[in-house]
Design an enzyme around this catalytic site. Sequence first.
Site, PDB file in Angstrom:
ATOM      1  N   ASP A 141      -8.572   8.274  12.043  1.00 22.53           N
ATOM      2  CA  ASP A 141      -8.898   7.708  10.727  1.00 22.53           C
ATOM      3  C   ASP A 141      -9.228   6.247  10.966  1.00 22.53           C
ATOM      4  OD1 ASP A 141      -9.232   7.056   8.149  1.00 22.53           O
ATOM      5  OD2 ASP A 141      -7.179   7.401   7.499  1.00 22.53           O
ATOM      6  N   VAL A 144       4.279   0.787   2.042  1.00 23.56           N
ATOM      7  CA  VAL A 144       4.396  -0.446   2.821  1.00 23.56           C
ATOM      8  C   VAL A 144       4.743  -1.571   1.861  1.00 23.56           C
ATOM      9  CG1 VAL A 144       3.284  -2.010   4.456  1.00 23.56           C
ATOM     10  CG2 VAL A 144       2.645   0.407   4.426  1.00 23.56           C
ATOM     11  N   LYS A 169       7.802  -0.405   6.468  1.00 21.96           N
ATOM     12  CA  LYS A 169       7.203   0.907   6.188  1.00 21.96           C
ATOM     13  C   LYS A 169       8.337   1.851   5.867  1.00 21.96           C
ATOM     14  CE  LYS A 169       2.815   1.013   8.606  1.00 21.96           C
ATOM     15  NZ  LYS A 169       1.896   1.776   9.434  1.00 21.96           N
ATOM     16  N   GLY A 215       0.841  -1.201   0.000  1.00 23.73           N
ATOM     17  CA  GLY A 215       0.000   0.000   0.000  1.00 23.73           C
ATOM     18  C   GLY A 215       0.866   1.237   0.000  1.00 23.73           C
ATOM     19  N   SER A 216       0.313   2.349  -0.459  1.00 26.92           N
ATOM     20  CA  SER A 216       1.072   3.590  -0.387  1.00 26.92           C
ATOM     21  C   SER A 216       0.101   4.725  -0.086  1.00 26.92           C
ATOM     22  CB  SER A 216       1.780   3.848  -1.714  1.00 26.92           C
ATOM     23  OG  SER A 216       0.829   3.982  -2.743  1.00 26.92           O
ATOM     24  N   GLY A 217       0.601   5.678   0.690  1.00 25.35           N
ATOM     25  CA  GLY A 217      -0.239   6.816   1.070  1.00 25.35           C
ATOM     26  C   GLY A 217       0.524   8.111   0.903  1.00 25.35           C
ATOM     27  N   TYR A 218       0.020   9.183   1.510  1.00 21.66           N
ATOM     28  CA  TYR A 218       0.656  10.506   1.419  1.00 21.66           C
ATOM     29  C   TYR A 218       2.124  10.453   1.824  1.00 21.66           C
ATOM     30  CZ  TYR A 218      -3.833  12.944   0.890  1.00 21.66           C
ATOM     31  OH  TYR A 218      -5.025  13.395   0.421  1.00 21.66           O
ATOM     32  N   THR A 219       2.384   9.711   2.914  1.00 23.60           N
ATOM     33  CA  THR A 219       3.710   9.747   3.512  1.00 23.60           C
ATOM     34  C   THR A 219       4.485   8.460   3.314  1.00 23.60           C
ATOM     35  OG1 THR A 219       2.540  10.853   5.322  1.00 23.60           O
ATOM     36  CG2 THR A 219       4.859  10.379   5.676  1.00 23.60           C
TER      37      THR A 219
END
Length: 380
Positions: A159, A30, A44, A23-27
């Site tokens: 969240d 993984v 991470k 997964g990948s997000g703003y920051t």
Amino acid sequence: GKAHPDRMGCDSLVDMQAVEVLGSGYTKLVVRANLAGGQPVALKLVNEQGIDMSKCLEDFKDPRACRELVSYKLQKEMILMERLRHPNVIKLKGHCAGVQGGGGVEGGRAAVILEQGNPLQMIQLLQSPWEDRFRVCLDLVRLLHFLSRSPLGSVALLDFQPRQFVTVSGQLKLTDLDDASAEETACQTDADCTLQFPHRNFTLSCSARGVCEGLNEKRNIYNAYRFFFTYLLPHQAPPSLTHLVDHIMNTTGELREDINQTLEAFEHIVLLYKSGLYLDNLPPSIIRDYTVMRGMGTTGNVEYRCWPSYSLQGCVLSVHSAREAAYICNSHSQCSSFTLTGQKTWTGRLLASFRSSFGHLVADGMSEVYVKKTKVPENP
């Protein structure tokens, strides 16, 4: 030196193999990886292509400083994991301030090393037997109970989505602590203590010391209700437990009880379900309609489907005892026999497979086959 001798550091990441991006997000990014010894972990890392990083580069044009700034979030999360140790929080295995020599995605970045879990698949869970769905909700309540009186005080998960969680061997674990907050809301009157959700608002009381009473705890409970319980709990609950499940749905959906009472209600259901106490009204004689063959299994089975089954091919259900299995077989018109294989579910209950008929009996040390006795017509 390392604070924990068993902790992994940068050296444990030498020769590791990144398997896939989870997964990948703003920051963060993984990555599922296998260490040199073959041990699976999740890493991470700072997401170099993430929004946080690109915004920083745009503003300051200093890649090294930006990477450091963005990795603070990773460090904050690591400290939270360190402080919030619990069976339902992902286990921190170690960290590395800068992965050296790792080509590709890992080169030169700070990494947090975690136990590896499977992302929580809501669609899959909706199709799972009630016992597995109940387990996810129970784990969640145990986690929220811990967070309400954690070493950092009462912690809210701001969240609160299924994507923040994974399962490790069937156990639910919180994997994202980015948005965990132990801040209390200051207030002067009760009107300052409003919890707002898309379809509901609640007003809590302002305590004598000027903070909103139990706000974090109540926020967590209602989010558990709207994101998890609504979908996973009531559906196909055992008939004799539905009144207890309904009670949980009402009290959490209306925020009428605190987390201690909610956990108590869940543990009460576990107790009844594991002990079979809810079967009190089943006549013991029900099993006399069956001939039992111990140390036997069957071949040439003619299966039928039931729902929700542990097997897609046939009808496999969790039972407390042979007596409950006999009761189920009696209630299925297609059922003529069932087998207890000695396989158990997470609650220690037995898995029983039900079928229309079978070809032969075969020796099988662990199994027991129960065959419905045929009624012989009596001579006049």
